[in-house]
Design a protein around this motif. Structure first.
Motif, mmCIF file in Angstrom:
data_model
loop_
_atom_site.group_PDB
_atom_site.id
_atom_site.type_symbol
_atom_site.label_atom_id
_atom_site.label_comp_id
_atom_site.label_asym_id
_atom_site.label_seq_id
_atom_site.Cartn_x
_atom_site.Cartn_y
_atom_site.Cartn_z
ATOM 1 N N THR A 211 23.099 -4.058 11.895
ATOM 2 C CA THR A 211 22.370 -5.093 12.630
ATOM 3 C C THR A 211 21.680 -4.500 13.851
ATOM 4 O O THR A 211 20.531 -4.846 14.167
ATOM 5 C CB THR A 211 23.340 -6.207 13.074
ATOM 6 N N PHE A 212 22.361 -3.599 14.541
ATOM 7 C CA PHE A 212 21.795 -2.927 15.713
ATOM 8 C C PHE A 212 20.507 -2.189 15.343
ATOM 9 O O PHE A 212 19.495 -2.284 16.044
ATOM 10 C CB PHE A 212 22.835 -1.963 16.286
ATOM 11 N N ASP B 27 28.737 -2.704 9.831
ATOM 12 C CA ASP B 27 27.911 -3.904 9.754
ATOM 13 C C ASP B 27 27.239 -4.171 11.100
ATOM 14 O O ASP B 27 26.066 -4.567 11.157
ATOM 15 C CB ASP B 27 28.764 -5.091 9.326
ATOM 16 N N GLN B 28 27.969 -3.961 12.190
ATOM 17 C CA GLN B 28 27.374 -4.109 13.515
ATOM 18 C C GLN B 28 26.273 -3.076 13.735
ATOM 19 O O GLN B 28 25.215 -3.385 14.290
ATOM 20 C CB GLN B 28 28.448 -3.979 14.591
ATOM 21 N N ARG C 62 29.977 -7.698 20.573
ATOM 22 C CA ARG C 62 31.162 -6.943 20.169
ATOM 23 C C ARG C 62 30.884 -5.443 20.152
ATOM 24 O O ARG C 62 31.755 -4.642 20.501
ATOM 25 C CB ARG C 62 31.630 -7.420 18.799
ATOM 26 N N LEU C 63 29.676 -5.064 19.741
ATOM 27 C CA LEU C 63 29.326 -3.644 19.736
ATOM 28 C C LEU C 63 29.293 -3.093 21.150
ATOM 29 O O LEU C 63 29.803 -1.993 21.415
ATOM 30 C CB LEU C 63 27.965 -3.447 19.057
ATOM 31 N N GLN D 276 27.555 -10.144 17.149
ATOM 32 C CA GLN D 276 27.792 -8.767 16.713
ATOM 33 C C GLN D 276 27.416 -7.773 17.801
ATOM 34 O O GLN D 276 28.147 -6.796 18.035
ATOM 35 C CB GLN D 276 26.984 -8.468 15.448
ATOM 36 N N MET D 277 26.300 -8.003 18.473
ATOM 37 C CA MET D 277 25.869 -7.069 19.511
ATOM 38 C C MET D 277 26.778 -7.134 20.732
ATOM 39 O O MET D 277 27.012 -6.117 21.398
ATOM 40 C CB MET D 277 24.409 -7.352 19.913
ATOM 41 N N ASP E 5 31.954 -0.399 13.835
ATOM 42 C CA ASP E 5 31.804 -1.260 12.661
ATOM 43 C C ASP E 5 30.425 -1.024 12.054
ATOM 44 O O ASP E 5 29.404 -1.188 12.726
ATOM 45 C CB ASP E 5 31.966 -2.723 13.078
#
Length: 309
Positions: A24-25, A20-21, A54-55, A51-52, A18
């Motif tokens: 953010t990472f 977007d993830q 899920r990543l 988000q992290m 993703d």
């Protein structure tokens, strides 16, 4: 999840990342903090943490570990970071290539003057056609100055001479570094060889002197400047020998090689670096045009001028 089938009808799951993830990472890696990254990507801290999570679930590896109050990348996180930067950047450049007609504002570009002479006309022409309302501020300084200016936020992006010890950059072009002399003079036959080079911290200067020392050729530094125009003037006047990347060789210069007693030089890597922080569509659009321009430039090496008699 996407499923790929081959001829044997075996079904192989492919996990898509993703963007977007990943964005953010990258923000967390740049700021060292989930809290500061949340401000950069305009999300709550809990949303960033989710988000992290899920990543990490997506790649099956932890990407961060706590180091006091800071978030430190794991070995797997370091490996992911390079891919993440490229994916996020490529996505931004792709969108910019379709939407850059609407971009307005100011973008700040830095590059050494020897690259400006060769590359800037093509870059500005391409960028201006797509972004007629944008303002481009150009600063010409040596690579080490440009790196500091990008790090301090004084420039949005810079074209530099890449050297590993100075940190990462996106390599956008590779050229051969060449010995050059005047096509009308024989200064290259003098002993010791007079050289026109950059300041002591110039990487091309280091390459030149190390090559001559390795070949046991005596030399002296006759002219020093960080401006390519001044170095080129000394060469064209028949006062000194210098080293230049292939694209910077001018009419009236003669390229020297092993048959003239000058050892081979390393290649010159040209990199692109960008300021860290939030998204900058205008800088992304300019970066896209820089890469397109440098990729489309062919060899500029002139025919060898005859040796002076």
């Amino acid at each position: 999840m996407c499923i790929i089938s081959n001829r044997d009808e075996r079904r192989i799951p492919v996990h898509l990342l993703d963007i977007d993830q990943l964005r953010t990472f990258v923000a967390i890696a740049d700021t060292g903090s989930f809290t500061r990254a949340a401000d950069v990507v305009h999300k709550t801290q809990s949303a960033v943490s989710m988000q992290m999570k899920r990543l990490e679930d997506r790649i099956g590896r932890p990407v961060f570990e706590r180091d006091g109050r800071l978030s430190k990348l794991t070995e797997e996180g370091e490996r992911l970071l390079d891919y993440a930067r490229r994916i996020v950047r490529l996505n931004a450049e792709c969108m910019a290539s379709f939407n850059d007609n609407e971009l307005v504002g100011r973008v700040r570009l830095g590059l050494p003057d020897d690259y400006a002479d060769r590359y800037l006309p093509e870059i500005l022409a391409r960028f201006s056609r797509s972004n007629p309302k944008a303002e481009v501020t150009v600063m010409c300084e040596p690579t080490h100055n440009l790196i500091e200016r990008v790090q301090h936020g004084d420039l949005d992006l810079a074209i530099i001479t890449h050297v590993d010890r100075r940190g990462p950059s996106e390599i956008v072009r590779i050229e051969q570094l060449l010995w050059v002399t005047s096509g009308r003079h024989a200064v290259h036959e003098e002993k010791p060889i007079p050289l026109a080079l950059g300041r002591p911290n110039c990487d091309w200067r280091h390459s030149a002197t190390e090559a001559l020392e390795g070949a046991d050729r005596a030399f002296r530094i006759a002219y020093v400047s960080w401006h390519s125009t001044a170095v080129g003037a000394a060469v064209l006047a028949g006062l000194a020998v210098s080293v230049l990347p292939e694209s910077a060789v001018r009419p009236g210069m003669r390229i020297l090689g092993p048959s003239d007693g000058f050892p081979a030089l390393p290649s010159c890597k040209i990199g692109l670096i960008r300021a860290r922080g939030g998204e900058n569509p205008l800088a992304d659009a300019l970066g896209f045009h820089i890469k397109q321009s440098l990729d489309n430039l062919g060899s500029t090496r002139p025919l060898l001028a005859p040796a002076a008699e």
